[in-house]
Design an enzyme around this catalytic site. Structure first.
Site, mmCIF file in Angstrom:
data_model
loop_
_atom_site.group_PDB
_atom_site.id
_atom_site.type_symbol
_atom_site.label_atom_id
_atom_site.label_comp_id
_atom_site.label_asym_id
_atom_site.label_seq_id
_atom_site.Cartn_x
_atom_site.Cartn_y
_atom_site.Cartn_z
ATOM 1 N N SER A 275 -6.348 28.298 -40.997
ATOM 2 C CA SER A 275 -5.760 26.679 -41.471
ATOM 3 C C SER A 275 -6.012 26.713 -42.252
ATOM 4 O O SER A 275 -6.700 26.921 -42.858
ATOM 5 C CB SER A 275 -6.871 26.102 -40.973
ATOM 6 N N TYR B 89 -14.489 20.407 -38.386
ATOM 7 C CA TYR B 89 -13.141 21.572 -37.904
ATOM 8 C C TYR B 89 -13.185 22.238 -38.768
ATOM 9 O O TYR B 89 -12.924 23.415 -39.027
ATOM 10 C CB TYR B 89 -12.295 20.482 -37.837
ATOM 11 N N LYS C 221 -13.326 26.597 -39.561
ATOM 12 C CA LYS C 221 -12.116 27.843 -39.932
ATOM 13 C C LYS C 221 -12.665 28.334 -41.442
ATOM 14 O O LYS C 221 -12.716 30.018 -40.691
ATOM 15 C CB LYS C 221 -11.230 27.563 -40.050
HETATM 16 C C1 UD1 Z 1 -4.009 18.158 -39.758
HETATM 17 C C2 UD1 Z 1 -5.239 18.469 -40.540
HETATM 18 C C3 UD1 Z 1 -6.390 19.615 -41.117
HETATM 19 C C4 UD1 Z 1 -5.426 20.150 -39.900
HETATM 20 C C5 UD1 Z 1 -4.436 19.773 -39.078
HETATM 21 C C6 UD1 Z 1 -3.513 20.698 -38.076
HETATM 22 C C7 UD1 Z 1 -6.687 16.204 -41.353
HETATM 23 C C8 UD1 Z 1 -6.749 15.437 -42.879
HETATM 24 N N1 UD1 Z 1 -5.719 17.647 -42.115
HETATM 25 O O1 UD1 Z 1 -3.338 18.530 -40.631
HETATM 26 O O2 UD1 Z 1 -7.049 19.941 -40.987
HETATM 27 O O3 UD1 Z 1 -5.172 21.965 -39.851
HETATM 28 O O4 UD1 Z 1 -3.668 18.819 -39.216
HETATM 29 O O5 UD1 Z 1 -4.654 21.004 -36.513
HETATM 30 O O6 UD1 Z 1 -6.563 15.787 -40.857
HETATM 31 N N2 UD1 Z 1 1.714 11.461 -39.824
HETATM 32 C C9 UD1 Z 1 1.158 10.032 -40.103
HETATM 33 N N3 UD1 Z 1 0.991 9.513 -38.751
HETATM 34 C C10 UD1 Z 1 0.064 10.135 -38.122
HETATM 35 C C11 UD1 Z 1 -0.325 11.384 -37.751
HETATM 36 C C12 UD1 Z 1 0.304 11.960 -39.515
HETATM 37 O O7 UD1 Z 1 1.829 9.452 -40.994
HETATM 38 O O8 UD1 Z 1 -0.182 9.320 -36.439
HETATM 39 C C13 UD1 Z 1 0.760 12.282 -41.266
HETATM 40 C C14 UD1 Z 1 -0.135 12.856 -41.789
HETATM 41 O O9 UD1 Z 1 -0.083 11.779 -43.423
HETATM 42 C C15 UD1 Z 1 -0.059 14.199 -42.836
HETATM 43 C C16 UD1 Z 1 1.493 14.328 -41.171
HETATM 44 O O10 UD1 Z 1 1.989 13.241 -40.886
HETATM 45 O O11 UD1 Z 1 1.228 13.791 -44.179
HETATM 46 C C17 UD1 Z 1 0.867 15.613 -41.209
HETATM 47 O O12 UD1 Z 1 -0.537 15.391 -39.951
HETATM 48 P P1 UD1 Z 1 -0.830 16.441 -39.087
HETATM 49 O O13 UD1 Z 1 -0.388 16.473 -38.287
HETATM 50 O O14 UD1 Z 1 -2.422 15.398 -38.605
HETATM 51 O O15 UD1 Z 1 -1.191 17.503 -39.886
HETATM 52 P P2 UD1 Z 1 -2.063 17.694 -41.413
HETATM 53 O O16 UD1 Z 1 -2.506 15.592 -41.486
HETATM 54 O O17 UD1 Z 1 -1.582 18.274 -42.562
#
Ligand code: UD1
Length: 331
Positions: free
Chosen positions: A125, A151, A155
């Site tokens: 990842s 997690y 990795k």
């Molecule tokens: C997250 C994990 C990362 C993991 C990846 C895949 C964190 C900080 N990082 O990445 O370690 O490898 O998932 O499982 O958790 N968002 C919202 N609202 C939500 C959910 C997400 O606004 O309810 C935003 C987040 O702030 C981010 C984007 O959507 O900017 C993507 O979020 P997410 O899908 O959780 O992925 P990552 O944060 O990139």
């Protein structure tokens, strides 16, 4: 021709990769304990490809069972997807994460060694870059720094274990694939991301909001230094990701090869909401809440190495992912 064991092959990325492998004529067996997937996925794989892969319902922590599967399988290659992957949960249950992800991988590697299987593709990842202090990551950046959760640490640790294994046996072929943010699903809409329990990634949450199972999406911050204030990520269509595994497998060399799999393009959270609304014709209820701890403002892939060495690049965009997601959602 390679004969592949896909650990975690019933899960989201695993099942999509199994489909592309079968389509290319590879023989595949699946090892999965169905912890975060459903047995019906096997029917869907068969429906899409016309082939029902052999399925071992087994836990990779059951080393006797793993040994038995390897002894009978005559595999040439392992694609290792299996593992726990919920970031928040990993903070609350670190021991479970270390045990499953690390011990599970060690059991697979031990069985590989005993059965002379010297080829592994590992699902890593972009999280291994921790906070890279830059918006775009290439594979030469240091890893393992400022990792904020177990997690992500598993990795990173598994990457290090694989490097040591390849160092000790010069015939061993290790390919590490660092995924950015996988989204979308097979164009048939028959399979897709369907996590058990409460999801924590953006797309599965959007899907649950659309289904009315979650009242609204919480946007984690609109005050970042980005074009609309929300975070930017590199969303990669899971079928492109699946194809990346096959090219990586076909081009593996002895030693360790590492590739980012991402599009190189960034999309904000608001742009994701907009793309979903355009593709579905629905309004997606959301509210802006505070920043989520540990979120980086921007993280995108430099995927030039995969293009140059594997001839791989993403062919689908966020609009394609949304169209396919809606097909899956509407059954
Ligand atoms: C997250 C994990 C990362 C993991 C990846 C895949 C964190 C900080 N990082 O990445 O370690 O490898 O998932 O499982 O958790 N968002 C919202 N609202 C939500 C959910 C997400 O606004 O309810 C935003 C987040 O702030 C981010 C984007 O959507 O900017 C993507 O979020 P997410 O899908 O959780 O992925 P990552 O944060 O990139």
């Amino acid at each position: 021709m390679a004969k592949v064991l896909a650990t975690g092959g019933m899960g989201y990325i695993g099942s999509h990769t199994v489909i592309e492998l079968i389509k290319k004529g590879y023989e595949v067996e699946i090892l999965d304990n169905l912890y975060n997937s459903k047995v019906e996925v096997l029917d869907k794989i068969e429906q899409i490809t016309g082939v029902r892969p052999k399925f071992h319902e087994a836990d990779m922590l059951d080393s006797e069972k793993v040994d038995q599967i390897f002894a009978e399988g005559n595999f040439t290659t392992v694609i290792h997807f299996a593992g726990l992957k919920a970031v928040g949960e990993s903070v609350e249950k670190p021991l479970e994460y270390y045990k499953t992800n690390i011990d599970g991988t060690l059991n697979i590697l031990k069985a590989m060694k005993e059965n002379n299987v010297k080829h592994i593709i590992f699902s890593s990842s972009a999280t291994v870059y921790g906070d890279p202090h830059q918006d775009t990551c290439d594979e030469s950046l240091p890893t393992g720094r400022e990792l904020t959760n177990p997690y992500g640490k598993t990795k990173y640790m598994i990457e290090e274990i694989l490097k040591d294994v390849a160092y000790a046996d010069k015939d061993f072929k290790v390919t590490i694939l660092r995924y950015f943010n996988p989204v979308g699903n097979h164009e048939s809409g028959l399979i897709g991301e369907d996590p058990n329990g409460i999801p924590n990634n953006l797309m599965p949450i959007i899907m649950k909001v659309s289904k009315g199972e979650i009242p609204e999406l919480s946007v984690f911050g609109d005050d970042y230094d980005t074009r609309d204030g929300s975070c930017i990520r590199d969303y990669i269509h899971v079928v492109d990701l699946a194809n990346g595994h096959i090219l990586a497998m076909e081009k593996s060399q002895p030693g360790v090869s590492i590739y980012n799999l991402g599009t190189g393009n960034g999309t904000t959270v608001f742009e994701m909401i907009d793309a979903f609304e355009k593709a579905s014709g629905e309004k997606l209820p959301y509210k802006v809440v505070g920043r989520r701890a540990g979120d980086l403002p921007i993280l995108t892939a430099n995927a030039e190495k995969a293009e140059k060495e594997l001839g791989w690049h993403a062919e689908r965009n966020v609009e394609d992912a949304m169209r396919d997601t809606i097909k899956f959602l509407r059954g």
